[in-house]
Every structure is written in C-alpha cells, then in structure tokens.
Design a protein around this motif. Sequence first.
Motif, PDB file in Angstrom:
ATOM      1  N   GLN A  94     -12.292  27.929   2.823  1.00 60.24           N
ATOM      2  CA  GLN A  94     -11.049  27.843   3.542  1.00 60.24           C
ATOM      3  C   GLN A  94     -11.024  26.038   3.615  1.00 60.24           C
ATOM      4  O   GLN A  94      -9.691  25.664   4.090  1.00 60.24           O
ATOM      5  CB  GLN A  94     -11.339  28.094   5.021  1.00 60.24           C
ATOM      6  N   LYS A 133      -7.546  15.436   8.764  1.00 60.15           N
ATOM      7  CA  LYS A 133      -7.036  15.153   7.553  1.00 60.15           C
ATOM      8  C   LYS A 133      -8.126  14.345   6.729  1.00 60.15           C
ATOM      9  O   LYS A 133      -8.339  13.204   7.208  1.00 60.15           O
ATOM     10  CB  LYS A 133      -5.781  14.520   7.379  1.00 60.15           C
ATOM     11  N   TYR A 181       4.072  24.432   6.810  1.00 64.63           N
ATOM     12  CA  TYR A 181       5.001  23.317   6.395  1.00 64.63           C
ATOM     13  C   TYR A 181       6.465  23.772   6.160  1.00 64.63           C
ATOM     14  O   TYR A 181       7.417  22.843   6.509  1.00 64.63           O
ATOM     15  CB  TYR A 181       4.475  22.557   5.367  1.00 64.63           C
ATOM     16  N   TRP A 198       4.843  20.900  -4.391  1.00 64.55           N
ATOM     17  CA  TRP A 198       3.631  21.413  -4.063  1.00 64.55           C
ATOM     18  C   TRP A 198       2.600  21.286  -5.239  1.00 64.55           C
ATOM     19  O   TRP A 198       3.080  21.947  -6.266  1.00 64.55           O
ATOM     20  CB  TRP A 198       3.521  22.735  -3.412  1.00 64.55           C
ATOM     21  N   VAL A 246      -4.074  18.472   1.678  1.00 67.70           N
ATOM     22  CA  VAL A 246      -3.757  19.508   2.511  1.00 67.70           C
ATOM     23  C   VAL A 246      -5.180  20.497   2.332  1.00 67.70           C
ATOM     24  O   VAL A 246      -5.590  20.550   3.677  1.00 67.70           O
ATOM     25  CB  VAL A 246      -2.716  20.523   1.892  1.00 67.70           C
ATOM     26  N   LYS A 247      -5.701  20.892   1.367  1.00 68.75           N
ATOM     27  CA  LYS A 247      -6.974  21.578   1.298  1.00 68.75           C
ATOM     28  C   LYS A 247      -7.572  21.733   0.054  1.00 68.75           C
ATOM     29  O   LYS A 247      -6.463  21.485  -0.867  1.00 68.75           O
ATOM     30  CB  LYS A 247      -6.509  23.084   1.831  1.00 68.75           C
ATOM     31  N   SER A 291     -10.638  22.502   8.729  1.00 66.14           N
ATOM     32  CA  SER A 291      -9.708  23.334   9.393  1.00 66.14           C
ATOM     33  C   SER A 291      -9.043  22.267  10.670  1.00 66.14           C
ATOM     34  O   SER A 291      -7.963  22.697  11.322  1.00 66.14           O
ATOM     35  CB  SER A 291     -10.542  24.357  10.467  1.00 66.14           C
ATOM     36  N   LYS A 341      -0.834  30.465   2.720  1.00 60.87           N
ATOM     37  CA  LYS A 341      -1.191  30.425   4.085  1.00 60.87           C
ATOM     38  C   LYS A 341      -0.973  28.914   4.477  1.00 60.87           C
ATOM     39  O   LYS A 341      -0.516  28.693   5.911  1.00 60.87           O
ATOM     40  CB  LYS A 341      -2.470  30.833   4.417  1.00 60.87           C
ATOM     41  N   GLU A 342      -1.466  28.017   3.660  1.00 56.52           N
ATOM     42  CA  GLU A 342      -1.468  26.546   4.125  1.00 56.52           C
ATOM     43  C   GLU A 342       0.185  25.948   3.722  1.00 56.52           C
ATOM     44  O   GLU A 342       0.387  25.093   4.604  1.00 56.52           O
ATOM     45  CB  GLU A 342      -2.317  25.769   3.006  1.00 56.52           C
TER      46      GLU A 342
END
Length: 329
Positions: A159, A165, A327, A191, A304-305, A162, A322-323
């Motif tokens: 994941q 940043k 936005y 993206w 972001v992740k 959470s 999901k991420e």
Amino acid sequence: MASMISTKTNLFRYASRSLFSHLLRNPTPTSSLLSPSLSRHLSHQPRQVEKQVYGNGSLMLHQRFLSSTDNHDKSPPPPNKPPSDSNSSNSDSDSGQGKESGGEQKQNSDYQKSLRGSPVAWLSFVFLILTGGGLVYYYDKEKKRHIEDIQNVSEAVKQGPSAGKAAIGGPFELTNHHGKRVTDKDFMGKWTLMYFGFTHCPDICPEELQKLVAAVDKIKEKSGIETVPVFISVDPERDTVEQVAEYVKEFHPKLIGLTGSPDEIKSVARAYRVYYMKTAEEDSDYLVDHSIVIYLMAPDMGFVKFFGKNNDVDSLADGVIKEIKPYIK
C-alpha cells in the motif's frame, strides 16, 4: 549326630537282648505285658540260671535307656543348632533366603506402588502437562505474531505510506529512447509510473515491465485514466539510446525509455531513493542489483505512492486507480 544315633542304636540292641533274657528268666512278672500266645511260648522255654543281679541290672539298663531316650526326645534343641539334620537345615536356610528375597521383592513392589500413587508422582505428572501446554501455547502465540508481522510489512509495501509525503523525486535530465533530451518537466500534467532497471536483466525486469504496461491498459479500461509508463536504466555503460530503444518496443508502444551518463543516472537514482550496484564481472558481462519498485508520480511530478514486486497486474491497477481518484475529485 551320626555317632549319637549309632550309640543309641547299640544301647537299644543291648537293652533288647537284656529285656528278652529277663523275660525268659522271669516270665511271670512280665507276662501281663505280652500277648497270651507269646506268653505261653515263652513259658515253655528252658530257663537259664543266672544271678538275679544280672537280670536286675539289665532291666535297670533298659529302663535307663528308655528314660534317656524319652528325655532326649522331649528336651528342647540347643539354642545355636537347628533341631533337624544338615539337609533340613540347608533347606530351611534356602527357604529362609527365599522368604527374605520374596519379602524384599514384595517390599520393593509395595514401595513402587506407593510412589505411583503418591501425591508427589501426581504432582510431577500435572507439572509436566502444564509445562508442555505452556510451551505449545507460547509457540503458537509467537508463530501467529510472526505471521501478523509479515502480513503487516507486506501490506505496508503493497500500500505504501498512508500519511505524509516521502521525500522521493526531484529534477532530472536524461535522454529518451529517441535520442531526445528530456527533464522532469516534460512529464508534468500526466500521471506517471516509473520503473528502474537495465536491459540485460534476465528475468525480473522483463516481468515487472510486462506487469507495468498491462496495468496501464487495465487502468485505462477500468477508469479511463491515462498513465505514462517510464523505464529508467541503471546500467548507463551498456544501455545506450539504441539499446534502450530496442528494449522498450518489445513491451508497449507507450513505454518510454530513459538513459544517460553515469553521473546523470546516479543523480536521478539518488533523488528517487533507488539502490543499484554492479555485481561480479566476467568477460565484460555482469548484472546489476537494484531496487524493484514502481513509483506513482502525480501530474506535478510529486511522489504519491510506490508498489512492490508482490503486486500483480490487478492489484497494481486497482491501487493506482484508488490513489488517483481523490485527486480527480
């Protein structure tokens, strides 16, 4: 004992002879002691004339023998000797030893039974059961805790962070697979999914790139969101522009390949916290050990992740959607 018996036997024989001689000489006084037939038979025998003293002495000797025999039979045995002969004494001794050994065995058996049934034995048994149960419980608890820790770590890798940043990303300048110089600004407004690897990678890099481009198509199919897949080489010595161009076209037409000088690759790898290192060389053929991570970068090229190797195509696509959705809203 044998000499005593022999002596008594001789005395008995002598007394018997004396008794019969006395009876022959004096049948009247002793006829009442005999049967009638024997008394008549003895009365017809010729009498021998002997002195009365001899008969009286024989009778006295016979009485003395009978008296001594009765007294001897009635007298108690000596305190230090058993009343029986040597064979009987040996048998008694053996039987005594047998009884003694039997008594010891019985005593040992009773002792063992008492130990088995004693509170100490039961307490030891209960203590053993409790100890074994405690060890099994502790092992199961530790095993479950270890599995939970592994699952938590895997979930964290899957994941990503959470909250907050991470300080991942930054400006860079590289060359794309068309030979054009590009910077991080060229990817703004889109993206971006970035992966660091090298073209001579035997298995891991091809698998991760196939997963990446498949997820890009699935993201577009599920959500309509456009994402840009990017491959950055960590092997600048062999991954030339031409080599990268041949490599990326085997995966997806949208895949962009980037390479550069060793200093440029080092700078971008440091900015994205990517580890890489050359392994042992053999005839100019070597491998590069590196991080296996896919980075999701926002349209402003902010981090972001990240997604690890344990994600498959579906989980990667769903995770990216999901991420991105917050936005878009």
